[in-house]
Write a protein that holds these residues in place. Structure first.
Motif, mmCIF file in Angstrom:
data_model
loop_
_atom_site.group_PDB
_atom_site.id
_atom_site.type_symbol
_atom_site.label_atom_id
_atom_site.label_comp_id
_atom_site.label_asym_id
_atom_site.label_seq_id
_atom_site.Cartn_x
_atom_site.Cartn_y
_atom_site.Cartn_z
ATOM 1 N N TYR A 44 0.884 -1.160 0.000
ATOM 2 C CA TYR A 44 0.000 0.000 0.000
ATOM 3 C C TYR A 44 0.919 1.206 0.000
ATOM 4 O O TYR A 44 1.685 1.419 0.940
ATOM 5 C CB TYR A 44 -0.940 0.031 1.212
ATOM 6 C CG TYR A 44 -1.697 1.332 1.265
ATOM 7 C CD1 TYR A 44 -2.618 1.631 0.264
ATOM 8 C CD2 TYR A 44 -1.457 2.275 2.240
ATOM 9 C CE1 TYR A 44 -3.284 2.846 0.256
ATOM 10 C CE2 TYR A 44 -2.129 3.482 2.237
ATOM 11 C CZ TYR A 44 -3.043 3.759 1.249
ATOM 12 O OH TYR A 44 -3.690 4.961 1.240
ATOM 13 N N SER A 52 -2.842 11.895 1.358
ATOM 14 C CA SER A 52 -2.186 10.618 1.621
ATOM 15 C C SER A 52 -1.189 10.668 2.767
ATOM 16 O O SER A 52 -0.576 9.663 3.100
ATOM 17 C CB SER A 52 -1.474 10.136 0.357
ATOM 18 O OG SER A 52 -2.416 9.847 -0.639
ATOM 19 N N GLN A 58 -8.068 9.646 6.335
ATOM 20 C CA GLN A 58 -8.261 8.831 5.133
ATOM 21 C C GLN A 58 -7.118 7.848 4.935
ATOM 22 O O GLN A 58 -7.329 6.681 4.653
ATOM 23 C CB GLN A 58 -8.421 9.713 3.890
ATOM 24 C CG GLN A 58 -8.684 8.922 2.622
ATOM 25 C CD GLN A 58 -9.982 8.134 2.689
ATOM 26 O OE1 GLN A 58 -11.031 8.702 2.967
ATOM 27 N NE2 GLN A 58 -9.917 6.842 2.443
ATOM 28 N N LYS A 61 -7.340 5.092 7.496
ATOM 29 C CA LYS A 61 -8.416 4.162 7.140
ATOM 30 C C LYS A 61 -7.928 3.194 6.060
ATOM 31 O O LYS A 61 -8.169 1.987 6.136
ATOM 32 C CB LYS A 61 -9.635 4.948 6.640
ATOM 33 C CG LYS A 61 -10.802 4.090 6.212
ATOM 34 C CD LYS A 61 -11.953 4.957 5.726
ATOM 35 C CE LYS A 61 -13.081 4.101 5.169
ATOM 36 N NZ LYS A 61 -14.155 4.918 4.615
ATOM 37 N N ASN A 62 -7.225 3.723 5.055
ATOM 38 C CA ASN A 62 -6.703 2.886 3.971
ATOM 39 C C ASN A 62 -5.667 1.886 4.491
ATOM 40 O O ASN A 62 -5.681 0.710 4.110
ATOM 41 C CB ASN A 62 -6.095 3.738 2.866
ATOM 42 C CG ASN A 62 -7.136 4.560 2.131
ATOM 43 O OD1 ASN A 62 -8.331 4.302 2.219
ATOM 44 N ND2 ASN A 62 -6.684 5.575 1.427
ATOM 45 N N ASN A 65 -7.527 -0.812 6.301
ATOM 46 C CA ASN A 65 -8.251 -1.687 5.363
ATOM 47 C C ASN A 65 -7.300 -2.657 4.663
ATOM 48 O O ASN A 65 -7.616 -3.829 4.494
ATOM 49 C CB ASN A 65 -9.022 -0.868 4.331
ATOM 50 C CG ASN A 65 -10.254 -0.210 4.902
ATOM 51 O OD1 ASN A 65 -10.771 -0.622 5.934
ATOM 52 N ND2 ASN A 65 -10.726 0.837 4.235
#
Length: 141
Positions: A44, A52, A58, A61-62, A65
């Motif tokens: 990732y 980013s 955000q 969260k990425n 995930n």
């Protein structure tokens, strides 16, 4: 507007060990091992756009995930100009916060840093004789 999360640096104890990485060839194909465990070579990769930044909700969260799917290799951009100031030594405080955010979001993360080693604009203006000049005579800033 980007939401940033305030983070304090994590405490590193003496039991903290670095990852070991190894590439092996099995059945004619390369295989990645991290800490002796066969690992899918999926990363990732946080980009260099502000949303980013690992301190954003955000990005966290990425990262979470991807971790839930077993992807624990995280790459982040490091612009070294952020810690390079005209007066005083290099200060990597910004980097410590970024790494802390990644580790707190995914404690199993193996972090791959993508370094941007460009000189800051103030340094290029102060040291024109040290710059590479383009064939057209232009300077890179």
């Amino acid at each position: 507007m980007t939401d940033y999360i305030e983070r304090k640096p994590i405490e590193i104890d003496n039991n903290c060990t670095a990852f070991t990485a190894e590439r092996r060839v099995e059945n004619g194909s390369p295989v990645l091992y991290l800490n002796g465990k066969k690992t899918a070579p999926l990363i990732y990769a946080l980009s260099d756009v502000p949303i980013s930044n690992p301190l954003t909700a955000q990005a966290q969260k990425n990262i979470a995930n991807f971790a839930q799917q077993g992807i624990n290799i995280v790459s982040t951009d490091v612009n070294l100009t952020k810690g390079w100031h005209k007066s005083g030594p290099y200060r990597p405080d910004f980097l410590i916060g970024d790494l802390t955010a990644i580790i707190e979001t995914n404690p199993n993360a193996a972090i791959l840093l993508r370094l941007h080693v460009n000189a800051p604009y103030w340094w290029m203006r102060d040291n024109p004789d040290e710059l590479c000049i383009y064939g057209t005579g232009g300077v890179p800033y």
